[in-house]
Scaffold this active site. Structure first.
Site, PDB file in Angstrom:
ATOM      1  N   LYS A  82      -0.559  21.714  -6.437  1.00  0.00           N
ATOM      2  CA  LYS A  82      -1.268  22.627  -7.529  1.00  0.00           C
ATOM      3  C   LYS A  82      -1.163  22.956  -8.693  1.00  0.00           C
ATOM      4  O   LYS A  82       0.405  23.687  -9.301  1.00  0.00           O
ATOM      5  CB  LYS A  82      -2.031  23.807  -7.256  1.00  0.00           C
ATOM      6  CG  LYS A  82      -2.681  23.457  -6.130  1.00  0.00           C
ATOM      7  CD  LYS A  82      -4.024  22.949  -6.067  1.00  0.00           C
ATOM      8  CE  LYS A  82      -5.403  22.581  -4.411  1.00  0.00           C
ATOM      9  NZ  LYS A  82      -5.587  23.656  -3.811  1.00  0.00           N
ATOM     10  N   GLN A 103       1.959  25.844   8.002  1.00  0.00           N
ATOM     11  CA  GLN A 103       1.704  24.681   7.235  1.00  0.00           C
ATOM     12  C   GLN A 103       2.230  23.764   6.651  1.00  0.00           C
ATOM     13  O   GLN A 103       3.493  24.354   6.373  1.00  0.00           O
ATOM     14  CB  GLN A 103       0.086  24.967   6.539  1.00  0.00           C
ATOM     15  CG  GLN A 103       0.069  26.327   5.806  1.00  0.00           C
ATOM     16  CD  GLN A 103      -0.618  26.398   4.824  1.00  0.00           C
ATOM     17  OE1 GLN A 103      -1.143  27.123   4.915  1.00  0.00           O
ATOM     18  NE2 GLN A 103       0.045  27.022   3.328  1.00  0.00           N
ATOM     19  N   ASP A 113      -3.536  19.893  -0.937  1.00  0.00           N
ATOM     20  CA  ASP A 113      -1.492  19.670  -0.759  1.00  0.00           C
ATOM     21  C   ASP A 113      -0.887  20.485   0.724  1.00  0.00           C
ATOM     22  O   ASP A 113       0.288  20.333   0.594  1.00  0.00           O
ATOM     23  CB  ASP A 113      -0.927  20.606  -1.507  1.00  0.00           C
ATOM     24  CG  ASP A 113      -2.476  22.537  -1.938  1.00  0.00           C
ATOM     25  OD1 ASP A 113      -3.641  22.242  -1.242  1.00  0.00           O
ATOM     26  OD2 ASP A 113      -1.811  23.408  -2.416  1.00  0.00           O
ATOM     27  N   ASP A 141       1.052  34.213   7.810  1.00  0.00           N
ATOM     28  CA  ASP A 141       0.068  33.668   7.181  1.00  0.00           C
ATOM     29  C   ASP A 141      -1.240  33.520   8.438  1.00  0.00           C
ATOM     30  O   ASP A 141      -0.806  32.222   8.821  1.00  0.00           O
ATOM     31  CB  ASP A 141       0.322  32.718   5.917  1.00  0.00           C
ATOM     32  CG  ASP A 141      -0.411  32.504   4.945  1.00  0.00           C
ATOM     33  OD1 ASP A 141      -1.091  33.114   4.455  1.00  0.00           O
ATOM     34  OD2 ASP A 141      -1.014  30.912   4.777  1.00  0.00           O
ATOM     35  N   ASN A 142      -2.489  33.838   7.946  1.00  0.00           N
ATOM     36  CA  ASN A 142      -3.508  33.025   8.665  1.00  0.00           C
ATOM     37  C   ASN A 142      -2.953  32.569   9.576  1.00  0.00           C
ATOM     38  O   ASN A 142      -3.460  31.995  10.382  1.00  0.00           O
ATOM     39  CB  ASN A 142      -4.077  31.278   8.229  1.00  0.00           C
ATOM     40  CG  ASN A 142      -4.897  32.390   6.651  1.00  0.00           C
ATOM     41  OD1 ASN A 142      -4.953  33.233   6.902  1.00  0.00           O
ATOM     42  ND2 ASN A 142      -4.584  31.211   5.996  1.00  0.00           N
ATOM     43  N   GLU A 166      -1.655  38.415   9.078  1.00  0.00           N
ATOM     44  CA  GLU A 166      -2.683  38.046   7.769  1.00  0.00           C
ATOM     45  C   GLU A 166      -4.168  37.551   7.953  1.00  0.00           C
ATOM     46  O   GLU A 166      -4.258  35.977   7.797  1.00  0.00           O
ATOM     47  CB  GLU A 166      -1.618  37.520   5.860  1.00  0.00           C
ATOM     48  CG  GLU A 166      -2.181  37.322   4.864  1.00  0.00           C
ATOM     49  CD  GLU A 166      -3.162  36.351   4.904  1.00  0.00           C
ATOM     50  OE1 GLU A 166      -3.617  36.550   4.036  1.00  0.00           O
ATOM     51  OE2 GLU A 166      -3.407  35.520   5.576  1.00  0.00           O
ATOM     52  N   LYS A 215       0.637  33.647  -7.830  1.00  0.00           N
ATOM     53  CA  LYS A 215       0.505  32.247  -7.234  1.00  0.00           C
ATOM     54  C   LYS A 215       0.600  30.911  -7.380  1.00  0.00           C
ATOM     55  O   LYS A 215       1.681  29.648  -6.808  1.00  0.00           O
ATOM     56  CB  LYS A 215      -0.828  32.095  -6.294  1.00  0.00           C
ATOM     57  CG  LYS A 215      -0.701  33.324  -5.301  1.00  0.00           C
ATOM     58  CD  LYS A 215      -2.448  33.397  -4.017  1.00  0.00           C
ATOM     59  CE  LYS A 215      -2.372  31.780  -3.513  1.00  0.00           C
ATOM     60  NZ  LYS A 215      -3.427  31.854  -3.353  1.00  0.00           N
ATOM     61  N   TYR A 216       0.896  30.255  -8.553  1.00  0.00           N
ATOM     62  CA  TYR A 216       0.796  28.803  -9.230  1.00  0.00           C
ATOM     63  C   TYR A 216       1.771  29.405 -10.856  1.00  0.00           C
ATOM     64  O   TYR A 216       1.654  28.199 -11.038  1.00  0.00           O
ATOM     65  CB  TYR A 216      -0.551  28.788  -9.138  1.00  0.00           C
ATOM     66  CG  TYR A 216      -1.469  28.878  -8.355  1.00  0.00           C
ATOM     67  CD1 TYR A 216      -1.204  27.603  -7.202  1.00  0.00           C
ATOM     68  CD2 TYR A 216      -2.674  30.002  -8.845  1.00  0.00           C
ATOM     69  CE1 TYR A 216      -1.975  28.183  -6.205  1.00  0.00           C
ATOM     70  CE2 TYR A 216      -3.777  29.270  -7.123  1.00  0.00           C
ATOM     71  CZ  TYR A 216      -3.848  28.783  -6.502  1.00  0.00           C
ATOM     72  OH  TYR A 216      -4.197  28.979  -5.341  1.00  0.00           O
TER      73      TYR A 216
END
Lengths: 670, 670
Positions: free
Chosen positions: A262, A322, A357, A393-394, A422, A535-536
């Protein structure tokens, strides 16, 4: 014969069934899912146990709370006391992090029943000669179990009871000495034991109390234009420690994928210099057990962790299960992913949204056992590198049974690990993760803004069974969430939400640089994402920028450290603040917290209105502290140093947001 | 290997542990004490089961309620449906009295998840060619399990999905036919099953709905001066049946002790003709398995029971586990009693009160197993004589484990037995008796008099977990309790309490002759006992005495029998009645009940003020029945026959106690 009786009463875990065990023990708290899960405690803290306990008829009941570290043979015991409506209460302390067991034992105490009856009969002027003979039998039974010295004392009492000297005998029978003596040798031959042994997980102190500071290491290069490194970040530590934070939390530090990377502002195409989202994990340099080469080496990371520890700061890592399409797992364990009929691997999607991604892991793979072992080994790998705290995360998009197993087995080896979920998701999923072992959970605090919303939410967290197992962590912002309340950029709003997060919950955190600098521009109107999100891209922060709230953060973290009342979440009482008599104030919110020993009392008053001075009359709940309504006492505002003498329960308060939008009063009652 | 996974997840009763079982099933209701006790139902009725059910991620979940008679091999299944906040609901029916088991199964349905995604992608205009290929794989898997006919249909769909004819394929994939077909062959390979099998006890109909009439047989001799007999009582049965009662309840019918016999008005010395309290059980003529000779023979008793049955009336016996000093047990089983140092047997006492005519049984006797067997055999003895319903005297002064065992084992042989607990005691003891197996419990109704008290009490009974296992029985009076509300003798008060008892609770009862004749003189001012209590003497009642309320009782019992809404207790909603706009009426109380099929709706409005006409505005909760606030409907007062057309939710009501102190409206919504 035995069998027909056994059939009647459900299986008892720790006792043989005996029909003479007449005392009922039920509705024990904390008990999660019939004992399947453990309640939570903090090392060195205490566990409050309650139970409904009663017996048929009029017998006097005694009860004990039994507890021990899991695996230990010997039960320790403390007496429980009735608190009304057949409810009993007892407390035990826990030591080092680890699991503890507890249960409840209770019995009808015939000696105490007899004593109660004797006293009433004497009062009513009835003849008690026969009662004294009966009492002597109880003493006789105790003698056989007593120490030599106690046996001698008991025998003397027994002789007196049998002596016929009624007045002397009655007075001895009802006296304290005999009760104390008999309490050492209770007749528990028909004692009931609660049918389950329940569990508590005691966690390290930072599971219960801590201030979190999140930042992206890549943005902290000492000179512009370079990718930040772990070594650069060591420079930040004294400042973060100086602000009073206990935990620094780093987003994923692993190699970042190239495929479908991204670009800035989440664009689908990355420029050649775009660093990508660090949540797209894995490339040819490695996966979840590697560090991104641009951040430095593994040794650099370990040095950063060591350096942080020397400042009293723990490093928390982000574990995100992930993979980028370049992650080594894709080649090495293709069976852990879903493959499509065209031979491509399935990327993450929540139709019609596509996250090309990122590849989700297939928890329904036939190879799930190896998958679980590998995922668990990621945590163990970082524990080896000195990390004990993980922000996951998640977790609600990974299989719940995995977490239950993984956290339990990691904690078995490393009881001082801490897991923050999270999980910004539906209430029951969040609760389940907490039961399954998560130490803390992200919360809805971010979206609870009005007085009513905040009070209702805190009540749900602290006065429902959630209090036994789910510790909230309050974040006013995250790299993903810039609540619209901040969009105007009003500095006072940032302070208000800081005070709320840090005083409502013992665990709170912030996405640091952005918060202390009052970053407030969303990517688009009505959106919760930051414009030019870190983040990017790599950002440069000027921490000394005018208007920053570092001083306020520093002051508040110090107040938290100096006041045990703020180091816990569940003992909170909202107080009444009236705008006019009988009319509750809509903007001033107040709450009292106290330390477990009662010695520290903090009253926080927040003005939720960032624009106007608000005043009203606050009712301090003196009755909670056993004080009369007209008690005189002192409050000291720890934010300003001002002291006030308060006279009785109702007192005038005003909060001017242009000065400081809250009071944090330390209350001294005497 | 298996072991390390097993350790993670608590023991599962009915499934092997598989980490791919991702769906969570928790917080199932009704579940009493982790499944240790059974919830209650009524034969031919239904059981409403709820559970929290969810899965990680975004998969579509399906759930089924599984149920079967206990001991049967085959589970039956009904689908459950989500009702919001991850809560699911399902209902199963029970047949004959007996125990039923249930549990919950749920799975992530990949076909439905796929279909949901497909639909969203099509809506968003995305290319779905690959998705159609993926869908075909689900169909392929179903084909292998399908019937020949269904397999053929599925294959046609599969071909279509693979055909490349996108529009046709999408329309077929999203159509109802394919969903219906696939629903027959769900992929449950990773289904989760709730870890416990829970129980329901279905009881005979009179456990759920019945009007009880209590009387003392000895007072019903056909001519004065004689002790009444069972044969005399048969004469009463047509009248009692005519009044609409379902159960006649007789105080103990056993031989009465002579030792320490109580005289009139509970005096300590009985005259030579005093019959004694029938609760002082046992003399040389026998104990709990004998009938008092003056009442007749055992054959007379059986004839009475048979005669009652022919009138649709069940006979309930009073079982009081206590003995007069003359009871044969005292000689035959001295070990079942406590003996004092002077060689005398311990009588009942609650110091300083003494009950010398009664010996309590010692449930801590070493011979407890034989004691239990003997006590249980008393119930079985009377079951043999045709009695199925037992009112148990003071069960809360006998050991709880005994009841749990006795009721379970009696019901195993005789599932149609019913047990009413006369436990006027603390709330948690009453609840425990209900969990331990009692079908019904006496209640606090007798002392709940104001509108607020009644509403709070009914809410506690019908909206807390108590609703699953404790069925209250509402008694406005008993031979022991003449509430002071009645002491003025106002006939209207008797009617008000009758209406309340009979319409609030599906089970209600009265100490009949005294109630229908409005007996109202207490033994002393401020006392709750009757003057010249029938407990200690033979009385003569003139049932036709002017002022009796037999007509009102008859009418109300008929209304109850004709309206299923009144044959259940838990579906009740209190309605708002205002004296003036916004000001709740203090004396007019209203509540709606409806039958389980929704077809019968009863709105009761009671004027709690026996002296004055009261009026107000009643808000009928049309929203409960899916009707708009301005709906027009009809109500018919079943007490007077008057009909009213109501226009929308708010309607005027007035209740004149000098005519009849209540309305019982049947509501016809369309």
């Amino acid at each position: 014969m035995d069998n027909i009786f056994r059939r009647a009463v459900s299986q008892c875990a720790i006792q043989e069934f005996d029909g003479r065990q007449r005392v009922v023990i039920e509705n024990v708290t904390p008990e999660l899912d019939a004992g399947k899960y453990r309640a939570k405690a903090v090392e060195g803290g205490s566990v409050n146990v309650e139970a409904d306990i009663f017996v048929d008829g009029h017998d006097t009941v005694c009860a004990e709370l039994c507890f021990r570290p899991e695996g230990s043979d010997a039960w320790q015991r403390v007496p429980m006391a009735p608190v009304g409506n057949d409810r009993w209460q007892g407390t035990f302390g826990v030591g080092l992090p680890g699991n503890y067991s507890f249960t409840v034992e209770a019995w009808a105490d015939h000696f105490l029943t007899w004593k109660k009856g004797l006293s009433k009969k004497v009062e009513a002027g009835q003849d008690v000669s026969l009662d004294l003979q009966i009492g002597a039998q109880f003493l006789d039974a105790a003698v056989s179990k007593a120490s030599k010295k106690d046996a001698a004392s008991l025998k003397k009492f027994e002789e007196l009871l049998r002596s016929g000297k009624k007045e002397k005998a009655v007075s001895a029978a009802l006296g304290d000495e005999l009760v104390a003596l008999m309490a050492l040798y209770p007749d528990k031959s028909h004692a009931s034991v609660y049918e389950k042994v329940l569990g508590v997980s005691a966690e390290q102190k930072k599971a219960g109390f801590g201030a979190w500071y999140e930042f992206f290491p890549r943005s902290w290069a000492s000179e512009p234009g370079r990718h930040g490194t772990f070594n650069d970040c060591r420079r930040l530590l004294p400042m973060i420690a100086g602000m009073g934070f206990d935990i620094v939390y780093l987003p994923p530090v692993h190699p970042i994928g190239y495929a479908k990377r991204k670009g800035r502002n989440n664009s689908l195409t990355a420029g050649p210099d775009d660093p990508g989202s660090c949540w797209a994990i894995g490339n040819r340099d490695g996966g979840h057990k590697a560090v991104h080469p641009e951040l430095g080496t593994m040794e650099d990371f370990e040095a950063f962790v060591t350096d942080a520890e020397s400042h009293g700061i723990s490093v928390a890592l982000d574990i995100a299960f992930q993979c980028s399409p370049d992650h080594p797992y894709v080649q090495e364990h293709p069976q852990w992913f879903k493959w499509r009929p065209d031979g491509t691997v399935q990327f993450a999607e929540n139709p019609p949204k596509r996250y090309e991604d990122i590849l989700p892991i297939d928890f329904e793979t036939a190879d799930w056992q190896n998958l679980w072992i590998e995922l668990k080994s990621i945590f163990l790998f970082w524990v080896e590198k000195g990390v004990k705290i993980f922000r996951v995360d998640n977790p609600h998009t990974k299989a719940f049974p995995f977490w239950e197993w993984a956290i339990a087995s990691i904690k078995q080896e490393h009881p001082d690990t801490v897991f923050l979920a999270e999980a910004f998701t539906r209430p029951k999923l969040m609760a389940r993760l907490a039961k399954a072992g998560y130490s803390q959970s992200y919360s809805y605090f971010t979206w609870r803004n009005s007085k009513q919303e905040l009070q209702e939410y805190l009540t749900e967290l602290t006065a429902s069974p959630l209090k036994h197992f789910m510790r909230p962590n309050f974040w006013p912002n995250t790299p993903d969430i810039l609540h619209e309340e901040f969009h105007s950029g009003n500095r006072t709003t940032f302070i208000i939400r800081l005070v709320l997060a840090s005083t409502l919950s013992s665990n709170y955190g912030m996405y640091g640089p952005a918060y202390e600098l009052c970053e407030h521009v969303p990517v688009a109107e009505g959106k919760e994402e930051y414009l030019d999100s870190e983040k990017y891209e790599i950002k440069r922060w000027d921490l000394d920028r005018p208007g920053n709230i570092r001083a306020e953060i520093t002051r508040i973290n110090r107040i938290r450290k100096e006041n045990p009342a703020l180091q816990q979440t569940n003992d909170i009482s909202f107080v009444r603040i009236d705008a006019a008599p009988g009319e509750e104030h809509g903007q001033l919110m107040g709450y009292v917290k106290r330390s477990s020993d009662g010695g520290n009392i903090i009253l926080t008053v927040v003005n939720l209105d960032a624009h106007s001075m608000q005043n009203g009359w606050l009712r301090f709940p003196l009755e909670l502290f056993g004080q009369p309504y007209d008690h005189r006492f002192t409050v000291e505002d720890l934010l300003t140093g001002n002291r006030y003498e308060w006279n009785g329960e109702w007192n005038y308060v005003e909060v001017n947001p242009h000065v400081v939008p809250a009071h944090i009063f330390r209350v001294t009652l005497s």
